[in-house]
Motif scaffolding. Structure first.
Motif, PDB file in Angstrom:
ATOM      1  N   THR A 154       1.180  -1.261   0.043  1.00  0.00           N
ATOM      2  CA  THR A 154       0.264  -0.386   0.292  1.00  0.00           C
ATOM      3  C   THR A 154       0.801   1.294   0.158  1.00  0.00           C
ATOM      4  O   THR A 154       0.018   2.872   0.051  1.00  0.00           O
ATOM      5  CB  THR A 154      -1.224   0.133   1.603  1.00  0.00           C
ATOM      6  N   TYR A 155       1.939   0.970   0.491  1.00  0.00           N
ATOM      7  CA  TYR A 155       2.864   2.573   0.071  1.00  0.00           C
ATOM      8  C   TYR A 155       4.891   1.968  -0.363  1.00  0.00           C
ATOM      9  O   TYR A 155       5.486   2.790  -0.181  1.00  0.00           O
ATOM     10  CB  TYR A 155       3.524   2.668   1.912  1.00  0.00           C
ATOM     11  N   THR A 156       4.892   0.933  -0.850  1.00  0.00           N
ATOM     12  CA  THR A 156       5.745   0.615  -1.686  1.00  0.00           C
ATOM     13  C   THR A 156       6.477   1.059  -2.179  1.00  0.00           C
ATOM     14  O   THR A 156       7.360   1.540  -2.277  1.00  0.00           O
ATOM     15  CB  THR A 156       5.843  -0.681  -1.572  1.00  0.00           C
ATOM     16  N   PHE A 157       6.246   2.361  -3.328  1.00  0.00           N
ATOM     17  CA  PHE A 157       6.117   3.160  -4.194  1.00  0.00           C
ATOM     18  C   PHE A 157       6.420   4.504  -3.930  1.00  0.00           C
ATOM     19  O   PHE A 157       6.100   5.644  -4.247  1.00  0.00           O
ATOM     20  CB  PHE A 157       5.173   2.988  -5.125  1.00  0.00           C
ATOM     21  N   THR A 158       6.080   4.932  -2.335  1.00  0.00           N
ATOM     22  CA  THR A 158       6.008   6.063  -2.073  1.00  0.00           C
ATOM     23  C   THR A 158       7.471   6.406  -1.795  1.00  0.00           C
ATOM     24  O   THR A 158       8.047   8.146  -1.714  1.00  0.00           O
ATOM     25  CB  THR A 158       4.897   6.311  -0.298  1.00  0.00           C
TER      26      THR A 158
END
Length: 635
Positions: free
Chosen positions: A423-427
């Motif tokens: 859910t946040y790995t590409f932030t």
């Protein structure tokens, strides 16, 4: 025979103005002890910053450590710099600065903050040295832009030089020169693209692992001299392996010969203990708002990239720098001018550091060990970020290890733990870290966390590594992980190399070698490892079977990989998985291979059928090995 100090300076007026403005980032060319020649006489030029001193002299074995024999001259311009040329001093001579302070008439003996070499601890003197070395890594430096980029494989072997391997006959750590053979060959054999050294800058206390520095510009003399460390870096470069150095601008120890109260005043540390003292580590915090200190720190980062050809810096404890209330209770910290908890001076420093590094060296990376949700750590400064190239993904590490320590029978209730990272790995540009911090202080080794009987524990470990290497992001493993170390890491002893005589441990090493080979070979695993376009779920909600399936994507569609993970010890036969297109399905990797210690369950080439599932028009019926990961390619 005593020879008087001669007036001499390496500083121009422009140097002084840059230093005082916090904009001089090559201070190592000016400060410290420099072997030189003045009016035909050989000797050493010394320069040290001590604005609260009333007298500074150089003491050393060349003047029997007598104060006042060689007094330095303070510059007239108010910079607080003391300097002078001492004829007859030579490479290898030991020295310190004797400082008489204007503060409470203190007299201090300090090591040189810019020393190129230090005595081996517990001794504390600085040593006159040079950095003469003929580098042979021109090809490596020339190709670094491509090999060290965010679109390239980035698999890091983190290690502590003192405990990787011992010379058992002499009960000592290997030297830099010995490691240039043994360590380089080993890392190359395992297939890692980079090594990361826990701090190699000089440190006084072995149990600190190097994170409490006193010699910021000197590689530790525990393993050899500066040229021998250069040779080690050169050897890694010749093998095509990048070198990352742990760097510690967050704090420093209170040792009497170090930076603390350097000239009797709070010169390097912040004078307010709420901002200048770490209660957890009992160490001092740099004053990031003082221009000269910023110049010192940024110069130090540049130094290791410039003089030692490092390919990157992993910056330690960034979170402790960013927040004024880090590890402090209410009333123990003071808000910033806007009423917030952010350390604005430290944030400004970090941004300037990264801007200077990326401007000065093509193809290097800075990596933040940052454990909070501070935004845009690995985004460019001009977009409002901190400017790091990458950031450690501490949330992934925590959730993944929590999931894996659970008995597989209960994993169905914790599917969210293993899927939440997406859910946040590409932030951020994340590094997945299984680092030294996870195998100390009673946390157990990675193998020691795994549930089940012996076969299941090793299968779980193989599954963990395979899941890690197919998850988006760069990879980092601490030494010993690749041989299935039973015991926690001990900084004082060697890894348990004898374990490699046993099949399961050999299997773990073979698995990681295979994963590194897969990672480097398959563009889908690295070309888009930091962008959402490089990943697609097939199914993340099969909690009943504890199965995950996903697609990793490269620039070319034909490079796409299908990955399926089974987190239970049951063989799952006739398991149908959605496919993005028709064709034939070929298994190219399985963590369950017999050579890895697995059971040998595998898939022959399969036909993709026009049967809809998982939102796909096509699918294939596969066999998933127990506690295993399989990787497929569509032909």
């Amino acid at each position: 025979m005593k020879k008087d100090v001669q007036v001499h300076s390496f500083f121009s007026d422009f140097d002084i103005s840059l230093f005082r403005a916090g904009k001089h980032f090559r201070l190592y060319e000016k400060f410290g002890a420099h072997i030189t020649e003045v009016d035909g006489e050989k000797g050493v030029y010394f320069a040290v910053w001590a604005p609260s001193a009333k007298n500074v002299s150089v003491i050393g074995d060349f003047n029997y450590w007598l104060e006042g024999e060689h007094p330095l001259n303070v510059r007239w311009d108010g910079s607080g710099i003391w300097e002078g040329f001492i004829p007859g001093v030579k490479k290898g001579d030991k020295y310190k600065y004797k400082i008489q302070s204007n503060v409470n008439d203190m007299t201090l003996e300090k090591a040189d903050p810019y020393a190129l070499k230090c005595e081996r601890p517990p001794n504390t003197a600085s040593i006159v040295w040079d950095l003469d070395y003929k580098w042979k890594d021109k090809k490596h430096i020339g190709s670094r832009k491509d090999k060290n980029s965010l679109e390239s494989p980035y698999s890091i072997y983190e290690l502590h030089l003192g405990s990787w391997r011992k010379n058992m006959d002499e009960n000592r750590s290997l030297t830099y020169t010995e490691m240039a053979d043994e360590l380089v060959n080993y890392v190359k054999e395992c297939g890692f693209t980079h090594v990361e050294f826990m701090p190699i800058m000089e440190y006084p206390y072995d149990p600190s692992w190097g994170y409490q520095l006193t010699g910021y510009f000197a590689p530790t003399s525990r393993f050899g001299d500066p040229q021998e460390f250069m040779h080690l870096v050169d050897a890694f470069h010749a093998a095509g392996i990048g070198v990352i150095l742990d760097w510690v601008p967050s704090h420093f120890p209170e040792d009497k010969h170090g930076l603390g109260l350097f000239d009797g005043s709070h010169l390097y540390e912040h004078p307010d203990p709420r901002r200048g003292y770490h209660p957890d580590w009992k160490s001092l915090i740099f004053n990031y708002g003082r221009n000269e200190v910023r110049s010192f720190l940024i110069s130090n980062a540049i130094f290791w990239l410039d003089k030692y050809h490092a390919d990157g810096l992993r910056v330690d404890a960034v979170a402790s720098m960013l927040y004024l209330d880090y590890s402090r209770e209410d009333g123990e910290w003071e808000p910033n001018e806007h009423g917030g908890r952010e350390n604005l001076e430290a944030i400004s420093f970090v941004r300037e550091l990264n801007q200077e590094v990326y401007k000065s060296f093509e193809g290097v990376q800075t990596i933040a060990e940052e454990s909070t949700s501070f935004p845009m750590v690995s985004r460019p400064v001009d977009l409002g970020g901190l400017g790091f190239g990458m950031k450690w993904m501490m949330g992934w590490m925590h959730d993944t290890l929590e999931y894996f320590k659970k008995d597989p029978i209960y994993r169905r209730y914790h599917q969210n733990d293993i899927t939440f990272s997406m859910t946040y790995t590409f932030t951020e540009n994340f590094v997945l870290p299984l680092s030294h911090d996870e195998v100390v202080y009673g946390k157990h080794s990675l193998l020691g966390r795994m549930p089940g009987d012996e076969w299941q524990r090793f299968a779980n470990l193989r599954l963990l590594y395979s899941y890690m290497f197919t998850h988006p992001g760069a990879k980092l493993l601490f030494m010993g992980a690749e041989i299935g170390q039973y015991e926690e890491w001990n900084y004082n002893t060697s890894l348990d190399w004898h374990l490699l005589q046993y099949d399961y441990h050999k299997g773990i090493k073979s698995l990681l070698t295979g994963l590194n080979k897969l990672y480097r070979k398959e563009p889908a695993l690295y070309e888009k490892q930091f962008v959402a376009e490089g990943f697609e779920w097939i199914a993340y909600d099969d909690s009943e079977n504890s199965v995950l399936s996903y697609i990793r994507k490269g620039e070319d569609r034909k490079d796409d990989l299908i990955i399926v993970c089974n987190f239970t010890p049951s063989v799952l036969e006739n398991y149908r998985v959605g496919m993005p297109r028709e064709g034939k399905l070929k298994e190219i990797f399985s963590s369950d291979k017999r050579e890895f210690g697995g059971s040998g369950v595998s898939n022959k080439q399969l036909k993709i059928e026009e049967t809809a599932i998982h939102g796909k028009d096509f699918s294939a019926s596969i066999t998933i090995p127990p506690l295993g990961t399989v990787v497929f390619k569509i032909l």
